[in-house]
Design a protein around this motif. Structure first.
Motif, PDB file in Angstrom:
ATOM      1  N   VAL A  33       0.715  -1.240   0.007  1.00  0.00           N
ATOM      2  CA  VAL A  33      -0.104   0.134  -0.036  1.00  0.00           C
ATOM      3  C   VAL A  33       0.878   1.239   0.207  1.00  0.00           C
ATOM      4  CG1 VAL A  33      -1.615   1.339   1.602  1.00  0.00           C
ATOM      5  CG2 VAL A  33      -2.019  -0.979   1.075  1.00  0.00           C
ATOM      6  N   LEU A  34       1.888   1.366   0.893  1.00  0.00           N
ATOM      7  CA  LEU A  34       2.888   2.470   1.084  1.00  0.00           C
ATOM      8  C   LEU A  34       3.498   2.725  -0.436  1.00  0.00           C
ATOM      9  CD1 LEU A  34       3.952   4.566   2.430  1.00  0.00           C
ATOM     10  CD2 LEU A  34       5.719   3.080   3.433  1.00  0.00           C
ATOM     11  N   LEU A  35       3.883   1.479  -0.921  1.00  0.00           N
ATOM     12  CA  LEU A  35       4.867   1.741  -2.196  1.00  0.00           C
ATOM     13  C   LEU A  35       3.741   2.239  -3.134  1.00  0.00           C
ATOM     14  CD1 LEU A  35       7.486   1.326  -3.624  1.00  0.00           C
ATOM     15  CD2 LEU A  35       6.732  -1.190  -4.034  1.00  0.00           C
ATOM     16  N   ASN A  36       2.717   1.787  -3.389  1.00  0.00           N
ATOM     17  CA  ASN A  36       1.575   1.984  -4.359  1.00  0.00           C
ATOM     18  C   ASN A  36       1.413   3.571  -4.313  1.00  0.00           C
ATOM     19  OD1 ASN A  36      -0.297   2.150  -6.439  1.00  0.00           O
ATOM     20  ND2 ASN A  36      -1.161  -0.278  -5.799  1.00  0.00           N
ATOM     21  N   LEU A  37       1.057   4.018  -2.795  1.00  0.00           N
ATOM     22  CA  LEU A  37       0.641   5.438  -2.484  1.00  0.00           C
ATOM     23  C   LEU A  37       2.164   6.322  -3.214  1.00  0.00           C
ATOM     24  CD1 LEU A  37      -1.058   5.274   0.723  1.00  0.00           C
ATOM     25  CD2 LEU A  37      -1.971   5.691  -1.436  1.00  0.00           C
ATOM     26  N   CYS A  38       3.166   5.902  -2.986  1.00  0.00           N
ATOM     27  CA  CYS A  38       4.352   6.663  -3.541  1.00  0.00           C
ATOM     28  C   CYS A  38       4.604   6.780  -4.924  1.00  0.00           C
ATOM     29  CB  CYS A  38       5.570   6.021  -2.611  1.00  0.00           C
ATOM     30  SG  CYS A  38       5.675   6.288  -1.091  1.00  0.00           S
ATOM     31  N   GLY A 110      -5.721   1.346 -13.127  1.00  0.00           N
ATOM     32  CA  GLY A 110      -6.700   1.995 -12.412  1.00  0.00           C
ATOM     33  C   GLY A 110      -6.918   1.237 -11.017  1.00  0.00           C
ATOM     34  N   LEU A 111      -6.309   0.067 -10.683  1.00  0.00           N
ATOM     35  CA  LEU A 111      -6.402  -0.784  -9.726  1.00  0.00           C
ATOM     36  C   LEU A 111      -5.750  -0.528  -8.447  1.00  0.00           C
ATOM     37  CD1 LEU A 111      -6.510  -4.134 -11.858  1.00  0.00           C
ATOM     38  CD2 LEU A 111      -8.644  -3.097 -10.583  1.00  0.00           C
ATOM     39  N   GLY A 112      -4.766   0.302  -8.355  1.00  0.00           N
ATOM     40  CA  GLY A 112      -3.918   0.511  -7.255  1.00  0.00           C
ATOM     41  C   GLY A 112      -4.710   0.970  -6.029  1.00  0.00           C
ATOM     42  N   LEU A 113      -5.574   2.347  -6.489  1.00  0.00           N
ATOM     43  CA  LEU A 113      -6.294   2.837  -5.076  1.00  0.00           C
ATOM     44  C   LEU A 113      -7.355   2.200  -4.921  1.00  0.00           C
ATOM     45  CD1 LEU A 113      -6.293   6.585  -6.130  1.00  0.00           C
ATOM     46  CD2 LEU A 113      -5.292   5.616  -4.275  1.00  0.00           C
ATOM     47  N   SER A 114      -7.934   1.206  -5.564  1.00  0.00           N
ATOM     48  CA  SER A 114      -9.050   0.289  -5.454  1.00  0.00           C
ATOM     49  C   SER A 114      -8.531  -0.854  -4.695  1.00  0.00           C
ATOM     50  CB  SER A 114      -9.553  -0.319  -6.702  1.00  0.00           C
ATOM     51  OG  SER A 114     -10.545  -1.393  -6.473  1.00  0.00           O
ATOM     52  N   MET A 115      -7.381  -1.264  -4.875  1.00  0.00           N
ATOM     53  CA  MET A 115      -6.536  -2.356  -3.851  1.00  0.00           C
ATOM     54  C   MET A 115      -6.462  -1.812  -2.643  1.00  0.00           C
ATOM     55  SD  MET A 115      -4.266  -4.209  -6.638  1.00  0.00           S
ATOM     56  CE  MET A 115      -3.608  -5.573  -5.730  1.00  0.00           C
ATOM     57  N   ILE A 116      -5.931  -0.453  -2.462  1.00  0.00           N
ATOM     58  CA  ILE A 116      -5.551   0.221  -1.177  1.00  0.00           C
ATOM     59  C   ILE A 116      -6.998   0.103  -0.425  1.00  0.00           C
ATOM     60  CG2 ILE A 116      -4.963   2.224  -0.037  1.00  0.00           C
ATOM     61  CD1 ILE A 116      -3.173   2.576  -2.460  1.00  0.00           C
ATOM     62  N   HIS A 117      -8.084   0.531  -0.820  1.00  0.00           N
ATOM     63  CA  HIS A 117      -9.222   0.852  -0.411  1.00  0.00           C
ATOM     64  C   HIS A 117      -9.861  -0.504   0.224  1.00  0.00           C
ATOM     65  CE1 HIS A 117     -13.654   1.754   0.030  1.00  0.00           C
ATOM     66  NE2 HIS A 117     -13.367   2.845   0.483  1.00  0.00           N
ATOM     67  N   GLY A 118      -9.726  -1.402  -0.657  1.00  0.00           N
ATOM     68  CA  GLY A 118     -10.183  -2.971  -0.220  1.00  0.00           C
ATOM     69  C   GLY A 118      -9.178  -3.234   0.797  1.00  0.00           C
ATOM     70  N   PHE A 119      -7.984  -3.149   0.902  1.00  0.00           N
ATOM     71  CA  PHE A 119      -7.180  -3.667   2.034  1.00  0.00           C
ATOM     72  C   PHE A 119      -7.403  -3.054   3.359  1.00  0.00           C
ATOM     73  CE2 PHE A 119      -3.303  -2.298   4.412  1.00  0.00           C
ATOM     74  CZ  PHE A 119      -2.932  -3.469   4.975  1.00  0.00           C
ATOM     75  N   VAL A 120      -7.748  -1.420   3.114  1.00  0.00           N
ATOM     76  CA  VAL A 120      -8.008  -0.969   4.592  1.00  0.00           C
ATOM     77  C   VAL A 120      -9.205  -1.144   5.213  1.00  0.00           C
ATOM     78  CG1 VAL A 120      -8.386   1.616   5.319  1.00  0.00           C
ATOM     79  CG2 VAL A 120      -6.284   1.267   3.687  1.00  0.00           C
ATOM     80  N   ASN A 121     -10.104  -1.380   4.433  1.00  0.00           N
ATOM     81  CA  ASN A 121     -11.268  -1.629   4.730  1.00  0.00           C
ATOM     82  C   ASN A 121     -11.356  -3.067   5.348  1.00  0.00           C
ATOM     83  OD1 ASN A 121     -12.766   0.694   4.039  1.00  0.00           O
ATOM     84  ND2 ASN A 121     -14.006  -0.156   2.386  1.00  0.00           N
ATOM     85  N   GLN A 122     -10.711  -3.815   4.660  1.00  0.00           N
ATOM     86  CA  GLN A 122     -10.807  -5.334   5.395  1.00  0.00           C
ATOM     87  C   GLN A 122     -10.071  -5.261   6.685  1.00  0.00           C
ATOM     88  OE1 GLN A 122      -8.656  -7.872   2.616  1.00  0.00           O
ATOM     89  NE2 GLN A 122     -10.768  -7.696   0.956  1.00  0.00           N
ATOM     90  N   THR A 137      -1.687  16.600  -3.356  1.00  0.00           N
ATOM     91  CA  THR A 137      -2.555  15.406  -2.967  1.00  0.00           C
ATOM     92  C   THR A 137      -2.281  14.834  -1.682  1.00  0.00           C
ATOM     93  OG1 THR A 137      -3.441  14.912  -5.230  1.00  0.00           O
ATOM     94  CG2 THR A 137      -3.916  13.312  -3.370  1.00  0.00           C
ATOM     95  N   THR A 138      -2.917  14.473  -0.783  1.00  0.00           N
ATOM     96  CA  THR A 138      -2.609  13.829   0.419  1.00  0.00           C
ATOM     97  C   THR A 138      -3.548  12.596   0.640  1.00  0.00           C
ATOM     98  OG1 THR A 138      -1.723  15.576   1.877  1.00  0.00           O
ATOM     99  CG2 THR A 138      -2.326  13.811   2.963  1.00  0.00           C
ATOM    100  N   VAL A 139      -2.912  11.301   0.748  1.00  0.00           N
ATOM    101  CA  VAL A 139      -3.737  10.081   1.064  1.00  0.00           C
ATOM    102  C   VAL A 139      -3.603   9.635   2.357  1.00  0.00           C
ATOM    103  CG1 VAL A 139      -4.501   7.947   0.172  1.00  0.00           C
ATOM    104  CG2 VAL A 139      -3.811   9.462  -1.469  1.00  0.00           C
ATOM    105  N   THR A 140      -4.635   9.661   3.359  1.00  0.00           N
ATOM    106  CA  THR A 140      -4.359   9.272   4.518  1.00  0.00           C
ATOM    107  C   THR A 140      -5.098   8.107   4.970  1.00  0.00           C
ATOM    108  OG1 THR A 140      -4.133  11.623   5.297  1.00  0.00           O
ATOM    109  CG2 THR A 140      -4.730  10.084   6.977  1.00  0.00           C
ATOM    110  N   ILE A 141      -4.277   7.024   5.623  1.00  0.00           N
ATOM    111  CA  ILE A 141      -4.894   5.684   5.824  1.00  0.00           C
ATOM    112  C   ILE A 141      -4.790   5.819   7.475  1.00  0.00           C
ATOM    113  CG2 ILE A 141      -4.317   3.328   5.994  1.00  0.00           C
ATOM    114  CD1 ILE A 141      -3.110   3.783   3.393  1.00  0.00           C
ATOM    115  N   LEU A 142      -6.139   5.351   8.104  1.00  0.00           N
ATOM    116  CA  LEU A 142      -6.428   5.196   9.525  1.00  0.00           C
ATOM    117  C   LEU A 142      -6.773   3.876   9.922  1.00  0.00           C
ATOM    118  CD1 LEU A 142      -8.830   8.197  10.282  1.00  0.00           C
ATOM    119  CD2 LEU A 142      -6.070   8.313  10.397  1.00  0.00           C
TER     120      LEU A 142
END
Length: 291
Positions: A33-38, A110-122, A137-142
Motif C-alpha cells: 500500500v505504501l509503495l503504491n501510494l508513493c 486504475g486498480l492501485g487505489l481500489s486495492m488500497i481501499h479494499g485492504f484498508v476496509n478489510q 494531494t494527501t492520501v491518509t490511511i487510518l
C-alpha cells in the motif's frame, strides 16, 4: 525501495511519531500500500517534487467521527503527500473505483487505489483523500489501534515464517507496470525462486529466446508495444512447448481464453488478489504437472 522506485528527480521525506501505536494488519500488504501510494505521488510529479510520508497517533471523538464518517476510537495514521498537480473534486470522488484512472491507456490499470481501499476496509480502517488542483494531494490511511499484543497461533506463525525455499525454479514476469512487477518479484524471491523481468512482450520474448531456464511465465494481459499477454504466451509456447503460463489481469478472464477455454498448463489470476494466496497459487502451479 521507495527511493529507488520514485527515482532521483523526486525527494522523499519521512516524518515519524515517537511512541507510535501498534495496529494489527498484514505487514506485506501494508508495505505494498505504501509503495503504491508513493508511485502514484511520483506520477503526479512529472518534473520532480517532494513526497512526504508521515505517521501519527490519532484519536477520533464522537463529534469528529460523525462529521467525517469515521467510527470514534484510536487510530494509527499513515499519510502520503505530494506537491504535484492535484485532482479535481470529481476525480477524487471516483478515485477508489476499480479500473478508474486518469493515466493514458497502457500506463495504468486504475486498480492501485481500489486495492488500497479494499485492504484498508478489510483491516477495519478508513482511507481519505484531500487534494487541490495545482497544490497537491494527501492520501491518509487510518488503521485501528491494537493495544494488546496477541499470541499467534502455531498456524499463523508458520504462515508468517514463510514457505520453504524452492531452489532451482525460475519465473519470468512480464508487466508494463514497474510496481506490479516489483510486487510479484518480491513474492517470488520470498518463495525462493529466481525471477526474470520484462516490461512488454518484445522484451519478454528476448528472454524466452535465450538459454535461460524458465519454469513459469507470469504475464499481464494488457501489454503495450504490439503484443498482448495471450500473444506473448502463444509465442512462448512455440519457443518452449509445455511452458506453464499464469495470466495476471484486471480484465475479464475471457480476454485470454482460446475457443472458450484455456490451454493446458495455463491459469488466470484476476486483480485484486491477496498476496499470500497468490504466493500459494504460484507454488502449487510450479509443483503441478501439465496435462
Amino acid at each position: 525501495m521507495i527511493r529507488r522506485s520514485v527515482g532521483p528527480p523526486t525527494a522523499v521525506e519521512f516524518r515519524g511519531t515517537e511512541g507510535l501505536w501498534s495496529t494489527l494488519v498484514d505487514p506485506n500488504q501494508l508495505e505494498n500500500v505504501l509503495l503504491n501510494l508513493c508511485i502514484n505521488a511520483r506520477d503526479a510529479l512529472p518534473d520532480g517534487g517532494i513526497i512526504s510520508i508521515e505517521t501519527a497517533n490519532r484519536t477520533v471523538d464522537k463529534h469528529e467521527g460523525v462529521i467525517e464518517g469515521i467510527p470514534e476510537g484510536d487510530y494509527v495514521s499513515l499519510a502520503v503527500s505530494d506537491n504535484g498537480a492535484g485532482m479535481t473534486p470529481e476525480v477524487v470522488k471516483r478515485a477508489f473505483e476499480p479500473f478508474f484512472t486518469t493515466k493514458p491507456i497502457g500506463l495504468g490499470t486504475g486498480l492501485g487505489l481500489s486495492m488500497i481501499h479494499g485492504f484498508v476496509n478489510q483491516s477495519g480502517g478508513q482511507v481519505r483523500i484531500h487534494s487541490e488542483v495545482g497544490k497537491g494531494t494527501t492520501v491518509t490511511i487510518l488503521l485501528p489501534r491494537h493495544a494488546v499484543k496477541e499470541a499467534l497461533s502455531a498456524e499463523v506463525e508458520a504462515e508468517q515464517a514463510g514457505p520453504p525455499v524452492n531452489g532451482g525454479a525460475t519465473v519470468l514476469v512480464i508487466d508494463d507496470e514497474a510496481l506490479v512487477r516489483m510486487l510479484v518479484v518480491d513474492v517470488l524471491e520470498e518463495l525462493g525462486y529466481r525471477a526474470l523481468e520484462g516490461g512488454d512482450g518484445p522484451e519478454g520474448l528476448k528472454i524466452l529466446r535465450s538459454d535461460a531456464r524458465i519454469d513459469l511465465l507470469i504475464t499481464d494481459v494488457g501489454l503495450p508495444n504490439g503484443m498482448n499477454g495471450r500473444q506473448v504466451a502463444d509465442a512462448a509456447r512455440e519457443l518452449r512447448p509445455g511452458l506453464k503460463v499464469m495470466f495476471v489481469t484486471g480484465y475479464a478472464e475471457t480476454a485470454v481464453l482460446s475457443d472458450g477455454d484455456l490451454d493446458r498448463g495455463m491459469q488466470v489470476v484476476t486483480k485484486p488478489f491477496d498476496m499470500n494466496a497468490f504466493a500459494r497459487r504460484i507454488q502449487e502451479f510450479i509443483g503441478s504437472k501439465v496435462g
